[in-house]
Scaffold this motif. Structure first.
Motif, mmCIF file in Angstrom:
data_model
loop_
_atom_site.group_PDB
_atom_site.id
_atom_site.type_symbol
_atom_site.label_atom_id
_atom_site.label_comp_id
_atom_site.label_asym_id
_atom_site.label_seq_id
_atom_site.Cartn_x
_atom_site.Cartn_y
_atom_site.Cartn_z
ATOM 1 N N SER A 99 3.260 -33.516 4.712
ATOM 2 C CA SER A 99 4.754 -34.011 4.208
ATOM 3 C C SER A 99 4.521 -34.245 2.696
ATOM 4 O O SER A 99 3.792 -35.110 2.239
ATOM 5 N N ASN A 100 5.452 -33.950 2.002
ATOM 6 C CA ASN A 100 5.553 -34.191 0.773
ATOM 7 C C ASN A 100 5.990 -35.757 0.370
ATOM 8 O O ASN A 100 5.525 -36.352 -0.461
ATOM 9 N N LEU A 101 6.949 -36.160 1.407
ATOM 10 C CA LEU A 101 7.155 -37.758 1.188
ATOM 11 C C LEU A 101 5.946 -38.624 1.266
ATOM 12 O O LEU A 101 5.860 -39.410 0.645
ATOM 13 N N HIS A 102 5.268 -38.384 2.621
ATOM 14 C CA HIS A 102 4.139 -39.265 2.718
ATOM 15 C C HIS A 102 2.811 -39.048 2.340
ATOM 16 O O HIS A 102 1.972 -39.486 2.241
#
Length: 337
Positions: A99-102
């Motif tokens: 996940s690029n977000l997490h």
């Protein structure tokens, strides 16, 4: 009152309204909510309804919105979004991925979706859930399925838009073959020629791209028109197979394509697409389809009443909370101020 009869007649509307109003979304919670009003429905009945919806979720979504798609809705945007399911170990469609977000590997579900827009309003019309470990299809395969579906349904297609993830030669050649136009972002390392006998160079090696665009030969694709914009000090590149596209049209279509980001925000924040507790394939598909239909109702009210999605939800919640306060006051014998 017969719960089964109520659900058979208006099951779709009941579930959609529940998605728009409830913060805690499950079959059990909906069943408990209906029992408050004397509608005796089991959570199994609601679960069966989701199973039925999930047998043909894309067609159900299209049939729900088709009468509202006028010729002015001629820009179609394909993208994908992620549903986080951190603690789901047995939910279908959920896989471990980066996940690029997490900034770590988490359990996620990926949905490839499509909207149509007139530049201002949004209508969701199709989606596919990524399940490559089982069906062997990549996101680009799902993108091509959606493109073919758009053509089969006879839409008035002015442009198909997507980001650089879907700018593969297979996708671009398919749209060319269908006689349609596309506008998409492209990565800076794609190889191009400035002339037929020229040398291959990366897009990032171009010293200057006119504001009106530059016609180049894209490797394994053909001639395209290249546009460049600056975003946060970095160059962002777009290509189209319409070699006569003006800068004004480019700006218009590019801005319209951003409506899909608004759709992702709205369907997550206002329509509970992420909040479900079913774990099997068909109920999940049914829930996703119904969440997108809930968004369409929200969007239609926004257009008709000129009110934001969030204010509409607040108004609906005020009514629900107000009725609850009145009912509780009557039960305990308190008078309202």
């Amino acid at each position: 009152m017969c719960g089964e009869g109520i659900l058979k007649k208006s099951n779709m509307l009941i579930y959609i309204l529940f998605l728009l109003l409830s913060e805690f979304n499950s079959c059990v919670e909906l069943a408990k909510t209906l029992r408050v009003f004397g509608i005796n429905v089991s959570h199994d009945t609601i679960n069966r309804f989701l199973w039925i919806e999930g047998f043909n979720p894309q067609e159900n979504l299209f049939n729900f919105v088709r009468d509202f798609i006028t010729p002015e809705y001629n820009i179609f945007v394909i993208d994908d979004f992620v549903i986080d399911k951190f603690y789901s170990k047995s939910t279908e469609f959920v896989y471990y991925c980066w996940s690029n977000l997490h900034k770590r590997v988490v359990n996620e579900m990926h949905i490839v979706d499509c909207i149509t827009t007139n530049g201002k309003n949004i209508i969701p019309i199709d989606f596919r859930v990524y399940d490559r470990p089982k069906d062997g299809k990549t996101k680009n395969d799902l993108c091509r399925e959606i493109i073919l579906s758009l053509v089969e349904r006879g839409f008035n297609i002015r442009y198909i838009c997507f980001d650089s993830w879907y700018s593969s030669k297979e996708n671009l050649k398919l749209i060319d073959k269908l006689g349609l136009f596309y506008l998409c972002r492209v990565k800076r390392n794609r190889k191009i020629k400035l002339s037929k006998n020229g040398e291959w160079i990366s897009i990032k090696e171009l010293k200057e791209i006119p504001e009106t665009g530059l016609i180049v030969y894209l490797k394994k694709v053909g001639y395209v028109k290249l546009f460049c914009l600056s975003k946060n000090g970095k160059a962002v590149y777009y290509i189209t197979n319409n070699l006569f596209m003006t800068f004004e049209v480019f700006q218009e279509v590019k801005n319209a394509s951003w409506r899909i980001e608004e759709f992702h925000r709205g369907v997550k924040q206002c329509c509970n697409i992420e909040n479900f507790f079913v774990i099997r394939r068909f109920p999940i598909l049914g829930h996703i389809s119904l969440s997108m239909r809930a968004f369409f109702i929200l969007e239609k009210i926004r257009i008709d009443k000129k009110i934001s999605w969030y204010e509409l939800r607040r108004k609906l919640n005020r009514i629900a909370v107000g009725n609850a306060i009145i009912t509780l006051c009557k039960k305990v014998g308190l008078s309202l101020i």
